[in-house]
Design a protein around this motif. Sequence first.
Motif, short mmCIF file in Angstrom:
data_model
loop_
_atom_site.label_atom_id
_atom_site.label_comp_id
_atom_site.label_asym_id
_atom_site.label_seq_id
_atom_site.Cartn_x
_atom_site.Cartn_y
_atom_site.Cartn_z
N THR A 1 38.03 52.84 41.10
CA THR A 1 38.64 51.52 40.92
C THR A 1 37.60 50.50 40.48
O THR A 1 37.92 49.53 39.79
CB THR A 1 39.32 51.04 42.22
OG1 THR A 1 38.34 51.01 43.27
CG2 THR A 1 40.45 51.97 42.61
N GLY A 2 36.34 50.70 40.89
CA GLY A 2 35.26 49.81 40.48
C GLY A 2 34.82 50.05 39.05
O GLY A 2 34.14 49.21 38.45
N ILE A 3 35.18 51.21 38.49
CA ILE A 3 34.81 51.55 37.11
C ILE A 3 35.96 51.23 36.15
O ILE A 3 35.77 50.61 35.11
CB ILE A 3 34.42 53.03 37.02
CG1 ILE A 3 33.18 53.29 37.88
CG2 ILE A 3 34.17 53.43 35.57
CD1 ILE A 3 32.77 54.75 37.94
N TYR A 4 37.17 51.69 36.52
CA TYR A 4 38.33 51.48 35.66
C TYR A 4 38.95 50.10 35.84
O TYR A 4 39.72 49.64 34.99
CB TYR A 4 39.39 52.54 35.93
CG TYR A 4 38.96 53.96 35.62
CD1 TYR A 4 38.07 54.24 34.59
CD2 TYR A 4 39.45 55.03 36.35
CE1 TYR A 4 37.68 55.53 34.30
CE2 TYR A 4 39.07 56.34 36.07
CZ TYR A 4 38.18 56.58 35.05
OH TYR A 4 37.80 57.86 34.76
N GLY A 5 38.65 49.45 36.96
CA GLY A 5 39.26 48.16 37.25
C GLY A 5 40.51 48.33 38.09
O GLY A 5 41.04 49.44 38.25
N VAL A 6 41.01 47.23 38.65
CA VAL A 6 42.18 47.24 39.52
C VAL A 6 43.37 46.64 38.77
O VAL A 6 43.32 45.48 38.35
CB VAL A 6 41.92 46.46 40.82
CG1 VAL A 6 43.20 46.37 41.65
CG2 VAL A 6 40.80 47.11 41.61
N ASP A 7 44.41 47.42 38.61
CA ASP A 7 45.65 46.95 37.99
C ASP A 7 46.62 46.60 39.12
O ASP A 7 47.11 47.48 39.83
CB ASP A 7 46.24 48.03 37.09
CG ASP A 7 47.44 47.53 36.28
OD1 ASP A 7 48.01 46.50 36.65
OD2 ASP A 7 47.81 48.20 35.29
N GLU A 8 46.92 45.32 39.28
CA GLU A 8 47.78 44.86 40.37
C GLU A 8 49.21 45.38 40.23
O GLU A 8 49.98 45.36 41.20
CB GLU A 8 47.80 43.33 40.42
CG GLU A 8 46.44 42.70 40.72
CD GLU A 8 46.01 42.90 42.17
OE1 GLU A 8 46.88 43.24 43.00
OE2 GLU A 8 44.81 42.71 42.47
N LYS A 9 49.60 45.84 39.04
CA LYS A 9 50.95 46.34 38.83
C LYS A 9 51.09 47.82 39.17
O LYS A 9 52.20 48.34 39.26
CB LYS A 9 51.38 46.11 37.39
CG LYS A 9 51.49 44.63 37.00
CD LYS A 9 51.94 44.49 35.55
CE LYS A 9 52.04 43.02 35.16
NZ LYS A 9 52.47 42.85 33.74
N VAL A 10 49.95 48.48 39.32
CA VAL A 10 49.95 49.92 39.65
C VAL A 10 49.33 50.07 41.03
O VAL A 10 48.12 50.04 41.18
CB VAL A 10 49.17 50.73 38.60
CG1 VAL A 10 49.22 52.22 38.94
CG2 VAL A 10 49.71 50.48 37.21
N VAL A 11 50.17 50.23 42.05
CA VAL A 11 49.70 50.20 43.43
C VAL A 11 50.02 51.52 44.13
O VAL A 11 51.18 51.96 44.14
CB VAL A 11 50.35 49.04 44.21
CG1 VAL A 11 49.86 49.03 45.65
CG2 VAL A 11 50.04 47.70 43.54
N TYR A 12 48.99 52.15 44.69
CA TYR A 12 49.17 53.36 45.49
C TYR A 12 49.05 52.97 46.96
O TYR A 12 47.97 52.64 47.44
CB TYR A 12 48.11 54.40 45.11
CG TYR A 12 48.15 55.66 45.94
CD1 TYR A 12 49.31 56.10 46.57
CD2 TYR A 12 47.01 56.45 46.09
CE1 TYR A 12 49.35 57.24 47.32
CE2 TYR A 12 47.03 57.61 46.83
CZ TYR A 12 48.21 58.01 47.46
OH TYR A 12 48.24 59.15 48.20
N ASP A 13 50.16 53.01 47.68
CA ASP A 13 50.19 52.65 49.10
C ASP A 13 49.84 53.88 49.93
O ASP A 13 50.67 54.76 50.15
CB ASP A 13 51.57 52.11 49.48
CG ASP A 13 51.59 51.52 50.88
OD1 ASP A 13 50.61 51.73 51.63
OD2 ASP A 13 52.57 50.85 51.23
#
Length: 214
Positions: A17-29
């Motif tokens: 996630t630190g490399i690809y970035g965080v997409d707020e629309k794609v969430v794994y709970d």
Amino acid sequence: MKILTPRNNKNYYDYLTGIYGVDEKVVYDRRQFTVLARLDSLFFSYFRMENDAPKKEIRTWERVGRRCKWVTKYVAREFHCMLEVGLKWYFFRVDRYLDDSNNICLDWEVIETKKIAKSQRLGEAPLTFFSAYAAYSFLRTDKLDIRVHKKDAIPNPILIGTPITSLIPPQEIFQDLSNYISSLNDIEIIDTRSDVQKAESAGFDRKTSFRNIK
């Protein structure tokens, strides 16, 4: 992809996630999870269990080169399992046996991977671990058929500390999860309107727009 998980329970692919970035629309709970390496399981535990034994010596008739002959093999107790990651299945064979010092050995191997459709998914979570069993086809004895125990499904497994981390690259797990969760946001909308209704919505008048006006 954004991963929701309690502190100090990261998985081996989380660093991406630190490399690809965080997409707020794609969430794994993943707040409800199970650490596989802590289970008292034949697949993961290195403590002695009932029926643990060294490999057995067997004689089998096999083709070697152009000829068939008797071959001596050493075989262990064999188990099977499957990891469902988004729209992909990973099937494993696990050999469990005692070495010469009576220590538990677990030899893991990926025997098959398979892409699937959403309708074929078995787990409720994006990532699910299943125990499985193997059967051979009556028509083709060399065809291995792996079937899972759905009742033993483990949703949102933490894979750190298991042999799986050395068999499947973290990038592959991350992308499989991200692609699947992204696809859940794609809702197909089918236009069931008639041609007249479509024309009227585009601003045409049903009575005059398609007549030859003189």
